[in-house]
Scaffold this motif. Structure first.
Motif, PDB file in Angstrom:
ATOM      1  N   ASP A   6      12.571  11.290  44.644  1.00  0.00           N
ATOM      2  CA  ASP A   6      12.641  10.067  45.211  1.00  0.00           C
ATOM      3  C   ASP A   6      11.575   9.732  46.246  1.00  0.00           C
ATOM      4  O   ASP A   6      11.183  10.247  47.140  1.00  0.00           O
ATOM      5  CB  ASP A   6      14.136   9.913  45.969  1.00  0.00           C
ATOM      6  N   CYS A  22      12.242   6.893  41.347  1.00  0.00           N
ATOM      7  CA  CYS A  22      12.627   8.228  40.856  1.00  0.00           C
ATOM      8  C   CYS A  22      11.964   8.643  39.796  1.00  0.00           C
ATOM      9  O   CYS A  22      12.039   8.588  38.825  1.00  0.00           O
ATOM     10  CB  CYS A  22      14.148   8.241  40.707  1.00  0.00           C
ATOM     11  N   ILE A  34      20.737   7.500  34.388  1.00  0.00           N
ATOM     12  CA  ILE A  34      20.418   7.809  35.705  1.00  0.00           C
ATOM     13  C   ILE A  34      21.261   6.951  36.760  1.00  0.00           C
ATOM     14  O   ILE A  34      21.284   5.697  36.321  1.00  0.00           O
ATOM     15  CB  ILE A  34      18.898   7.453  36.051  1.00  0.00           C
ATOM     16  N   TRP A  36      22.020   5.823  40.675  1.00  0.00           N
ATOM     17  CA  TRP A  36      21.471   5.779  41.965  1.00  0.00           C
ATOM     18  C   TRP A  36      22.714   5.726  43.068  1.00  0.00           C
ATOM     19  O   TRP A  36      23.772   5.011  42.735  1.00  0.00           O
ATOM     20  CB  TRP A  36      20.777   4.441  42.618  1.00  0.00           C
ATOM     21  N   CYS A  50      23.798   2.325  37.846  1.00  0.00           N
ATOM     22  CA  CYS A  50      23.677   3.333  36.977  1.00  0.00           C
ATOM     23  C   CYS A  50      22.810   2.518  35.797  1.00  0.00           C
ATOM     24  O   CYS A  50      23.292   1.270  35.322  1.00  0.00           O
ATOM     25  CB  CYS A  50      24.852   3.776  36.476  1.00  0.00           C
ATOM     26  N   VAL A  70      18.178  -2.324  38.792  1.00  0.00           N
ATOM     27  CA  VAL A  70      17.698  -0.887  38.240  1.00  0.00           C
ATOM     28  C   VAL A  70      16.862  -0.986  36.935  1.00  0.00           C
ATOM     29  O   VAL A  70      17.166  -1.908  36.105  1.00  0.00           O
ATOM     30  CB  VAL A  70      18.834   0.037  38.171  1.00  0.00           C
ATOM     31  N   ARG A  72      13.814   1.085  34.115  1.00  0.00           N
ATOM     32  CA  ARG A  72      13.249   2.566  33.961  1.00  0.00           C
ATOM     33  C   ARG A  72      12.057   2.450  32.968  1.00  0.00           C
ATOM     34  O   ARG A  72      11.981   1.123  32.058  1.00  0.00           O
ATOM     35  CB  ARG A  72      14.287   3.539  32.993  1.00  0.00           C
ATOM     36  N   CYS A  96      18.574   9.416  43.520  1.00  0.00           N
ATOM     37  CA  CYS A  96      18.842   9.317  42.061  1.00  0.00           C
ATOM     38  C   CYS A  96      19.415  10.732  41.480  1.00  0.00           C
ATOM     39  O   CYS A  96      19.172  11.549  42.452  1.00  0.00           O
ATOM     40  CB  CYS A  96      17.482   9.075  41.340  1.00  0.00           C
TER      41      CYS A  96
END
Length: 126
Positions: A6, A22, A34, A36, A50, A70, A72, A96
């Protein structure tokens, strides 16, 4: 070796923004959801977000909806948590985590057995 790192925390004034990262190694990020979490001093750890592996659902705690996002980047093996309009009550250590099992989020768990980052401190002053 599975590792989550993190980063991105800091001290900001109320209303400010931060982007937490993360970064993961040792497993294929594409396959897993993933989460948080955050933990404030004297309070229980709570799930805040999530993100599922592909087109699955994304969840946010009611307290952060509309302010936290969030995302990715599987190619970079990194998950991000963009936090805007920060409030003093957002002060906490943010982590995370993944159970290395689920590809889709199923709500926001209160606890998670799996691999965790070391946490990054977010401090918001009024």
């Amino acid at each position: 070796q599975v590792q989550l790192v993190d980063s991105g925390g800091g001290s900001v004034q109320s209303g400010g923004s931060l982007r937490l990262s993360c970064s993961v190694t040792g497993f294929t990020l594409d396959y897993y959801a993933i989460n948080w979490f955050r933990q404030a001093p004297g309070k229980e750890r709570e799930g805040v977000a999530c993100i599922s592996s592909h087109d699955g659902p994304t969840y946010y705690a009611d307290s952060v909806k509309g302010r936290f996002t969030v995302s990715r980047d599987n190619a970079k093996n990194t998950v991000y948590l963009q936090i805007n309009s920060l409030k003093p009550e957002d002060t906490a250590v943010y982590y995370c985590a993944t159970d290395l099992y689920r590809s889709n989020c199923v709500g926001l768990p209160k606890a998670l057995y799996g691999s965790w980052g070391q946490g990054t401190q977010v401090t918001v002053s009024s």
